[in-house]
Design an enzyme around this catalytic site. Sequence first.
Site, PDB file in Angstrom:
ATOM      1  N   GLU A  40      -5.493  -6.574  12.948  1.00 50.18           N
ATOM      2  CA  GLU A  40      -5.904  -7.510  11.900  1.00 50.18           C
ATOM      3  C   GLU A  40      -7.418  -7.659  11.830  1.00 50.18           C
ATOM      4  OE1 GLU A  40      -4.274  -8.621   9.505  1.00 50.18           O
ATOM      5  OE2 GLU A  40      -2.347  -7.872  10.184  1.00 50.18           O
ATOM      6  N   TYR A 123      -6.890 -16.523   7.466  1.00 50.60           N
ATOM      7  CA  TYR A 123      -5.999 -15.404   7.187  1.00 50.60           C
ATOM      8  C   TYR A 123      -5.455 -14.781   8.474  1.00 50.60           C
ATOM      9  CZ  TYR A 123      -4.420 -10.718   6.880  1.00 50.60           C
ATOM     10  OH  TYR A 123      -3.663  -9.602   7.076  1.00 50.60           O
ATOM     11  N   ASP A 141      -4.150 -13.000   1.850  1.00 48.99           N
ATOM     12  CA  ASP A 141      -5.288 -12.083   1.854  1.00 48.99           C
ATOM     13  C   ASP A 141      -5.560 -11.639   0.418  1.00 48.99           C
ATOM     14  OD1 ASP A 141      -3.210 -10.328   1.307  1.00 48.99           O
ATOM     15  OD2 ASP A 141      -4.295  -8.673   2.244  1.00 48.99           O
ATOM     16  N   CYS A 196       0.463  -3.067  -6.651  1.00 46.07           N
ATOM     17  CA  CYS A 196      -0.336  -4.006  -7.448  1.00 46.07           C
ATOM     18  C   CYS A 196      -1.787  -3.933  -6.987  1.00 46.07           C
ATOM     19  CB  CYS A 196       0.218  -5.419  -7.296  1.00 46.07           C
ATOM     20  SG  CYS A 196      -0.407  -6.590  -8.518  1.00 46.07           S
ATOM     21  N   CYS A 203       2.235  -0.220 -12.240  1.00 40.84           N
ATOM     22  CA  CYS A 203       3.252  -1.165 -12.713  1.00 40.84           C
ATOM     23  C   CYS A 203       4.613  -0.499 -12.905  1.00 40.84           C
ATOM     24  CB  CYS A 203       2.796  -1.823 -14.012  1.00 40.84           C
ATOM     25  SG  CYS A 203       1.282  -2.810 -13.823  1.00 40.84           S
ATOM     26  N   CYS A 206       6.645  -1.062  -9.926  1.00 42.94           N
ATOM     27  CA  CYS A 206       6.670  -2.430  -9.401  1.00 42.94           C
ATOM     28  C   CYS A 206       8.041  -3.089  -9.575  1.00 42.94           C
ATOM     29  CB  CYS A 206       5.615  -3.282 -10.089  1.00 42.94           C
ATOM     30  SG  CYS A 206       5.505  -4.952  -9.417  1.00 42.94           S
ATOM     31  N   CYS A 212       6.734 -10.012 -14.369  1.00 42.01           N
ATOM     32  CA  CYS A 212       5.304 -10.223 -14.096  1.00 42.01           C
ATOM     33  C   CYS A 212       4.659 -11.002 -15.243  1.00 42.01           C
ATOM     34  CB  CYS A 212       4.605  -8.876 -13.908  1.00 42.01           C
ATOM     35  SG  CYS A 212       2.815  -9.028 -13.658  1.00 42.01           S
TER      36      CYS A 212
END
Length: 295
Positions: A40, A123, A141, A196, A203, A206, A212
């Site tokens: 991370e 985060y 994030d 995304c 898209c 997606c 959306c």
Amino acid sequence: MTTTTPDVLHTRVLDWYADHARSLPWREPGCSPWGVLVSEVMLQQTPVARVLPRWREWLDRWPTPSDLAAEPPGEAVRAWDRLGYPRRALRLHAAAVAIRDEHGGRVPADHAQLLALPGIGAYTAAAVASFAFGQRHAVVDTNVRRVHARAVTGDAEPAPSLTAAENRLAVALLPQDEATAARWAVAVMELGALVCTARSPRCDACPLLDRCAWVLAGRPAHAGPTRRGQAWAGTDRQVRGKLLAVLRASPDPVPAADLDACWPDAAQRARCLDGLVADGLVEPLADGRFTLPRT
DNA sequence: CACGCGTGGAA
DNA sequence: TTTCCAAGCGT
């Protein structure tokens, strides 16, 4: 206001993740919380592809926080290589020391205790608590913010900086069940990273296409101010990078002349070197040479 | 809270 | 070539 119920979002995104998640080493069941934490921190503003080899080296060399804490901080800076923002390496070393000294060498599972560690912000604390310990936290994030902005809010881009409204939305979208919430957190992030995306969202791939808010609104262009890109050429950041690259490359302390050679502007060079020393990334020696920090 | 902080690949 | 941008943090 959305007409799509969270349950549909959860099902769609979780099913998509089950089929499309990348296999990353820090997601393996056997990966330690320390491995997750290191990943991370390395991933803060640095792409996955660049992190992978460094992460493997780090975990191989320092499999526990105490292993890293036993080394001088300069070794962390050197092993950081060119991941960028080397203060992260210093803070990760400091976090390892704190984990050894204050948590018995074990990465704490408690969110507040994670947040108190150097280099661990909102985060990363939520990410480690969620990914490594399976807890229910809003993990927000840049990927998650972009997915929320488009799919739920209907904007092309999230706000320039994280807003309270975004945090509220992320909390509201969390599945109630702890294990489901943890999977949701990583799944939404993955959707933002793979589908995304910032530049050219895919898209057609997606799972939320027909729900959306941004697509349903006709994909309106971003309304707010265009954010300014960071300048680079001639900045202190560039000079600091050059100075530190010289020190990383040398196993021994470096004469001042070697640093002088890497940037023509003496005043800027001196200011940057002072800054690096103030940050603890460089240690000046009594003989006039410079080295990565030994203490 | 706006800003400074590295680096390099892709569009 | 230039520009964008990649799992933020600390001050």
